[in-house]
Design a protein around this motif. Sequence first.
Motif, mmCIF file in Angstrom:
data_model
loop_
_atom_site.group_PDB
_atom_site.id
_atom_site.type_symbol
_atom_site.label_atom_id
_atom_site.label_comp_id
_atom_site.label_asym_id
_atom_site.label_seq_id
_atom_site.Cartn_x
_atom_site.Cartn_y
_atom_site.Cartn_z
ATOM 1 N N ARG A 99 35.081 31.928 60.209
ATOM 2 C CA ARG A 99 34.225 31.150 61.003
ATOM 3 C C ARG A 99 34.628 29.443 60.807
ATOM 4 N NH1 ARG A 99 28.452 33.838 61.349
ATOM 5 N NH2 ARG A 99 29.021 36.045 61.920
ATOM 6 N N PRO A 100 34.469 28.646 61.895
ATOM 7 C CA PRO A 100 34.740 27.183 61.387
ATOM 8 C C PRO A 100 34.007 26.679 60.256
ATOM 9 C CG PRO A 100 34.715 27.564 63.697
ATOM 10 C CD PRO A 100 34.220 28.826 63.234
ATOM 11 N N ALA A 101 32.740 27.157 60.200
ATOM 12 C CA ALA A 101 31.986 26.717 59.158
ATOM 13 C C ALA A 101 31.627 27.546 57.848
ATOM 14 C CB ALA A 101 30.656 26.146 59.617
ATOM 15 N N LEU A 102 32.408 28.659 57.892
ATOM 16 C CA LEU A 102 32.297 29.810 56.893
ATOM 17 C C LEU A 102 33.348 30.574 56.680
ATOM 18 C CD1 LEU A 102 29.766 31.024 54.881
ATOM 19 C CD2 LEU A 102 29.276 32.472 56.922
ATOM 20 N N TYR A 103 33.769 30.652 55.497
ATOM 21 C CA TYR A 103 34.805 31.826 55.215
ATOM 22 C C TYR A 103 34.435 32.528 53.885
ATOM 23 C CZ TYR A 103 39.389 33.494 54.485
ATOM 24 O OH TYR A 103 40.693 34.418 54.305
ATOM 25 N N GLY A 104 34.447 33.886 54.101
ATOM 26 C CA GLY A 104 34.199 34.858 53.162
ATOM 27 C C GLY A 104 35.226 35.743 52.976
ATOM 28 N N SER A 105 35.760 36.084 51.597
ATOM 29 C CA SER A 105 36.719 36.950 51.095
ATOM 30 C C SER A 105 36.261 37.844 49.857
ATOM 31 C CB SER A 105 38.099 36.214 50.929
ATOM 32 O OG SER A 105 37.814 35.196 49.822
ATOM 33 N N HIS A 106 36.932 38.996 49.639
ATOM 34 C CA HIS A 106 36.732 39.488 48.466
ATOM 35 C C HIS A 106 38.180 40.254 47.865
ATOM 36 C CE1 HIS A 106 35.531 43.652 50.526
ATOM 37 N NE2 HIS A 106 36.294 42.759 51.419
ATOM 38 N N ARG A 107 38.144 40.294 46.523
ATOM 39 C CA ARG A 107 39.353 41.041 45.894
ATOM 40 C C ARG A 107 39.255 41.366 44.798
ATOM 41 N NH1 ARG A 107 39.151 35.541 44.927
ATOM 42 N NH2 ARG A 107 40.112 35.144 47.013
ATOM 43 N N LEU A 108 40.146 42.227 44.319
ATOM 44 C CA LEU A 108 40.065 42.665 42.977
ATOM 45 C C LEU A 108 40.922 41.936 42.105
ATOM 46 C CD1 LEU A 108 39.677 45.522 41.433
ATOM 47 C CD2 LEU A 108 41.705 46.411 41.790
ATOM 48 N N TYR A 109 40.315 41.394 41.306
ATOM 49 C CA TYR A 109 40.723 40.385 40.214
ATOM 50 C C TYR A 109 41.583 40.950 39.048
ATOM 51 C CZ TYR A 109 41.144 36.651 37.051
ATOM 52 O OH TYR A 109 41.678 35.428 36.012
ATOM 53 N N ARG A 110 41.006 42.086 38.517
ATOM 54 C CA ARG A 110 41.518 42.898 37.519
ATOM 55 C C ARG A 110 41.325 44.293 37.760
ATOM 56 N NH1 ARG A 110 43.885 38.843 36.559
ATOM 57 N NH2 ARG A 110 43.827 37.603 34.477
ATOM 58 N N GLY A 111 41.983 45.228 37.663
ATOM 59 C CA GLY A 111 41.700 46.607 37.797
ATOM 60 C C GLY A 111 42.871 47.388 37.008
ATOM 61 N N SER A 112 42.264 48.075 36.040
ATOM 62 C CA SER A 112 43.556 48.939 35.084
ATOM 63 C C SER A 112 42.647 49.946 34.469
ATOM 64 C CB SER A 112 44.003 47.986 34.375
ATOM 65 O OG SER A 112 43.190 47.382 33.347
ATOM 66 N N ILE A 113 43.704 50.926 34.146
ATOM 67 C CA ILE A 113 43.037 52.200 33.407
ATOM 68 C C ILE A 113 43.893 52.031 32.145
ATOM 69 C CG2 ILE A 113 42.224 53.507 35.211
ATOM 70 C CD1 ILE A 113 44.727 55.156 34.938
ATOM 71 N N ASN A 114 43.226 52.354 31.058
ATOM 72 C CA ASN A 114 44.278 52.352 29.762
ATOM 73 C C ASN A 114 44.271 53.508 28.969
ATOM 74 O OD1 ASN A 114 45.481 50.475 27.442
ATOM 75 N ND2 ASN A 114 43.920 51.750 26.268
ATOM 76 N N VAL A 115 45.188 54.149 28.662
ATOM 77 C CA VAL A 115 45.336 55.807 28.013
ATOM 78 C C VAL A 115 45.767 55.240 26.387
ATOM 79 C CG1 VAL A 115 46.518 57.776 27.793
ATOM 80 C CG2 VAL A 115 45.919 56.936 30.050
ATOM 81 N N ALA A 116 45.096 55.566 25.349
ATOM 82 C CA ALA A 116 45.407 55.376 24.365
ATOM 83 C C ALA A 116 45.595 56.674 23.313
ATOM 84 C CB ALA A 116 44.299 54.655 23.392
ATOM 85 N N VAL A 117 46.996 56.803 22.868
ATOM 86 C CA VAL A 117 47.261 58.026 22.215
ATOM 87 C C VAL A 117 47.819 57.547 20.846
ATOM 88 C CG1 VAL A 117 48.895 60.105 22.320
ATOM 89 C CG2 VAL A 117 47.753 59.120 24.534
ATOM 90 N N GLY A 118 47.245 57.982 19.971
ATOM 91 C CA GLY A 118 47.423 57.580 18.615
ATOM 92 C C GLY A 118 47.657 55.710 18.513
ATOM 93 N N GLU A 119 48.671 55.383 18.352
ATOM 94 C CA GLU A 119 48.921 53.881 17.970
ATOM 95 C C GLU A 119 49.672 53.509 19.367
ATOM 96 O OE1 GLU A 119 48.027 52.150 15.563
ATOM 97 O OE2 GLU A 119 47.187 53.799 14.619
ATOM 98 N N THR A 120 49.777 54.153 20.504
ATOM 99 C CA THR A 120 50.353 53.784 21.596
ATOM 100 C C THR A 120 49.366 53.597 22.644
ATOM 101 O OG1 THR A 120 52.376 55.013 20.972
ATOM 102 C CG2 THR A 120 52.162 54.440 23.730
ATOM 103 N N ASP A 121 49.328 52.470 23.432
ATOM 104 C CA ASP A 121 48.500 52.321 24.552
ATOM 105 C C ASP A 121 49.359 52.150 25.821
ATOM 106 O OD1 ASP A 121 46.123 52.170 23.223
ATOM 107 O OD2 ASP A 121 46.278 50.027 22.739
ATOM 108 N N ILE A 122 48.792 52.614 26.729
ATOM 109 C CA ILE A 122 49.543 52.570 28.292
ATOM 110 C C ILE A 122 48.479 51.871 29.078
ATOM 111 C CG2 ILE A 122 50.696 53.766 29.991
ATOM 112 C CD1 ILE A 122 51.350 55.887 28.018
ATOM 113 N N ARG A 123 48.894 50.799 29.809
ATOM 114 C CA ARG A 123 47.897 50.333 30.510
ATOM 115 C C ARG A 123 48.620 50.337 32.005
ATOM 116 N NH1 ARG A 123 44.930 44.989 28.729
ATOM 117 N NH2 ARG A 123 43.875 46.700 27.695
ATOM 118 N N ILE A 124 47.749 50.632 32.823
ATOM 119 C CA ILE A 124 48.408 50.682 34.536
ATOM 120 C C ILE A 124 47.295 50.056 35.297
ATOM 121 C CG2 ILE A 124 49.146 52.185 36.274
ATOM 122 C CD1 ILE A 124 49.600 54.477 34.210
ATOM 123 N N GLY A 125 47.861 48.975 36.159
ATOM 124 C CA GLY A 125 46.956 48.298 37.108
ATOM 125 C C GLY A 125 47.298 47.118 36.952
ATOM 126 N N ARG A 126 46.330 46.295 37.877
ATOM 127 C CA ARG A 126 46.295 44.701 37.598
ATOM 128 C C ARG A 126 45.724 44.154 36.324
ATOM 129 N NH1 ARG A 126 44.876 42.011 43.307
ATOM 130 N NH2 ARG A 126 46.968 43.079 43.633
#
Length: 368
Positions: A99-126
């Motif tokens: 609107r002319p006097a109001l603006y609202g928005s939303h977003r995903l700033y971070r979003g990731s999953i992490n898989v840890a297998v031994g000494e290896t990390d796999i991270r997928i996402g933002r």
Amino acid sequence: AWACHAAPVSAQDTPELRVSGYYKNLLLRSETWDHERYVLDLNHLRLEFKGKVSPVLSFELQYDNEVVIGSFLKTDQFQQQKKQPSPQYWLVEANYVDRPALYGSHRLYRGSINVAVGETDIRIGRQRIAWGTGRFWSPLDLLNPIMPTALDRSERIGVDAVLVERKFGPLSRAAAVFAPGHIARDSSRALLWHANAAGVDYSVVAGRFRGDDVIGIDLAGQIRQAAVRGEWTRVRSLEGAHFGRAMLGVDYAFANTLTLSAELYWDGSGAADAEAYDLTALGSGRRQTLARHYIGAYASYQLTPLVKWNTELVINLVDRSRYFAPAITRSMRADLDWSFGLQLFGGSPRSEFARYRNAAYTQLQWYF
């Protein structure tokens, strides 16, 4: 922050969820590019969820909700900014009020999953993939670039990517990253090796970032009581040009809480004079500066246990234009900070930083 635990299977395998975040109110007064004066009132809520589903699987989610009011909404600059496409691969943001006097928005700033297998990390996402050590400029931090004049450079939009890291002891690791683009040339893929030799941390990077082929190295160590940092890259651009970029930085902390930092930056692809500036490249994600030579400085001092002063100074050594940003932050209580600051730009009419507009702001930030 709050911690929530499900019914335990064993002490080691207990799922865990931690919730934290902040609310920030920013009131800013400035002008647009075409000299329209405005006031912006930004209300920003961030919710952060970090969870561990099992010893192998964890996740991170940061959700932003913003409400903007003020005369900035009536400016042509705001209307143009709304139409700018997102630089990220996945579109996970939207506005819910316009609107002319109001603006609202939303977003995903971070979003990731992490898989840890031994000494290896796999991270997928933002995620934030922090390569390089620069405060104002970083030839290696190519996945999350930011302008040296940004009001809050800790706010990085993140990159949608797959990151694989393998540890080889406490100080060594190898990493591979792939960040897709909507067209093939905008994708990024790179390898990193990080280790320590004779007390000096170093990283070697090679890859293709949004069509540019890059190899580089960064070093970080101590000379007596001063921390010294350096980065260097060699780039073959999408258009076929070859050039280098380099940063040299030093940090020193005095016993009286005074902290000083300085950086020299050289960009071989920059212009040698103001007449040759490529203004269309700014904001594209490929360039954060226009000229070849810069110097940046940062200072902070704890005036009292509850009041901190800090300032930033950036000078374009080609056209002598400058950016100066003093600020004061007071801790009102353990979870509430109040800040006041200025952004001041100067230089000749055709210089780089003279194109920006001065601003004054005040901010309240409540953490939970």
